[in-house]
Design a protein around this motif. Structure first.
Motif, PDB file in Angstrom:
ATOM      1  N   TYR A 170      11.138 -14.877   1.983  1.00 46.20           N
ATOM      2  CA  TYR A 170      10.115 -15.318   1.024  1.00 46.20           C
ATOM      3  C   TYR A 170       8.981 -14.304   0.948  1.00 46.20           C
ATOM      4  O   TYR A 170       8.547 -13.920  -0.141  1.00 46.20           O
ATOM      5  N   LEU A 171       8.505 -13.859   2.096  1.00 43.19           N
ATOM      6  CA  LEU A 171       7.418 -12.879   2.106  1.00 43.19           C
ATOM      7  C   LEU A 171       7.839 -11.559   1.469  1.00 43.19           C
ATOM      8  O   LEU A 171       7.071 -10.946   0.720  1.00 43.19           O
TER       9      LEU A 171
ATOM     10  N   GLN B 157      10.162 -11.149  -0.810  1.00 40.94           N
ATOM     11  CA  GLN B 157      10.308 -11.380  -2.252  1.00 40.94           C
ATOM     12  C   GLN B 157       8.938 -11.410  -2.936  1.00 40.94           C
ATOM     13  O   GLN B 157       8.765 -10.844  -4.004  1.00 40.94           O
ATOM     14  N   ARG B 158       7.981 -12.066  -2.307  1.00 40.12           N
ATOM     15  CA  ARG B 158       6.620 -12.100  -2.862  1.00 40.12           C
ATOM     16  C   ARG B 158       6.032 -10.692  -2.941  1.00 40.12           C
ATOM     17  O   ARG B 158       5.376 -10.345  -3.925  1.00 40.12           O
ATOM     18  N   ARG B 159       6.261  -9.889  -1.911  1.00 37.52           N
ATOM     19  CA  ARG B 159       5.747  -8.518  -1.895  1.00 37.52           C
ATOM     20  C   ARG B 159       6.356  -7.709  -3.039  1.00 37.52           C
ATOM     21  O   ARG B 159       5.675  -6.951  -3.722  1.00 37.52           O
ATOM     22  N   ARG B 160       7.657  -7.877  -3.277  1.00 43.32           N
ATOM     23  CA  ARG B 160       8.339  -7.172  -4.374  1.00 43.32           C
ATOM     24  C   ARG B 160       7.786  -7.609  -5.734  1.00 43.32           C
ATOM     25  O   ARG B 160       7.578  -6.782  -6.611  1.00 43.32           O
ATOM     26  N   GLN B 161       7.586  -8.907  -5.895  1.00 44.34           N
ATOM     27  CA  GLN B 161       7.053  -9.412  -7.161  1.00 44.34           C
ATOM     28  C   GLN B 161       5.646  -8.880  -7.413  1.00 44.34           C
ATOM     29  O   GLN B 161       5.297  -8.520  -8.539  1.00 44.34           O
ATOM     30  N   ARG B 162       4.833  -8.853  -6.362  1.00 51.22           N
ATOM     31  CA  ARG B 162       3.478  -8.333  -6.489  1.00 51.22           C
ATOM     32  C   ARG B 162       3.490  -6.858  -6.895  1.00 51.22           C
ATOM     33  O   ARG B 162       2.715  -6.420  -7.752  1.00 51.22           O
TER      34      ARG B 162
ATOM     35  N   ARG C 168       4.476  -6.616 -10.606  1.00 54.29           N
ATOM     36  CA  ARG C 168       3.351  -6.997 -11.473  1.00 54.29           C
ATOM     37  C   ARG C 168       2.309  -5.886 -11.512  1.00 54.29           C
ATOM     38  O   ARG C 168       1.733  -5.594 -12.569  1.00 54.29           O
TER      39      ARG C 168
END
Length: 169
Positions: A63-64, A66-71, A74
């Motif tokens: 999860y972390l 994936q969040r880092r990749r999305q950030r 963006r």
């Protein structure tokens, strides 16, 4: 009299849901052309490589990551925007967030009023739940129908020959 008050609260609460949904659609539709830069930047930006499925053996870590990749993605998209496009995007998301909050608050009031109406008539919980779904669908359908009619009217007027051009006065 108790039934009249229950029905008034029910109808009023659902109008409070329908109103912000419609207003949000109208305002966001007006700002639609301002989103073009984000669409262009997203197409120009290479997407992040997919996360290895093995990471999902450790869900918090996956999860972390994936969040880092999305950030990061963006951030790349925002870097590809001009200052005017960023300003338009911020305004668009602010309007969308504001109307979503108003509609969500109204929905919670509508849940309460619908429950109170169901209590007055001693309806089972299934009827209450069905009424929530039907009323929310009716609010959404109202918005869709009204926006489509407005677009059709504007398109029809744009396609029709101008009445003023033929009038010499």
């Amino acid at each position: 009299m108790h039934e009249l008050i229950a029905w008034s609260g029910f109808v009023g609460a659902w109008l409070l849901v329908a109103g912000p949904l419609y207003q949000a659609a109208v305002e966001l539709d007006e700002q639609g052309e301002r989103r073009g830069g984000v669409t262009r930047a997203a197409r120009q930006t290479a997407p992040q490589p997919p996360l290895s499925p093995w990471w999902w053996l450790l869900p918090p870590v996956a999860y972390l990551l994936q969040r880092r990749r999305q950030r990061a993605y963006r951030r790349q998209v925002l870097d590809a925007l001009t200052a005017e496009e960023v300003e338009g995007f911020v305004e668009f998301t602010s309007v969308a967030t504001g109307w979503a909050m108003v509609a969500a608050g109204a929905f919670f009031i509508a849940v309460k009023e619908t429950y109170e109406l169901a209590e007055v008539y001693v309806w089972p919980v299934g009827v209450f739940a069905l009424l929530l779904v039907v009323m929310l669908a009716a609010c959404a359908a109202n918005t869709v129908v009204r926006v489509r009619r407005a677009h059709a009217l504007v398109e029809a007027k744009a396609a029709a020959p101008s009445d003023r051009a033929a009038d010499p006065a």
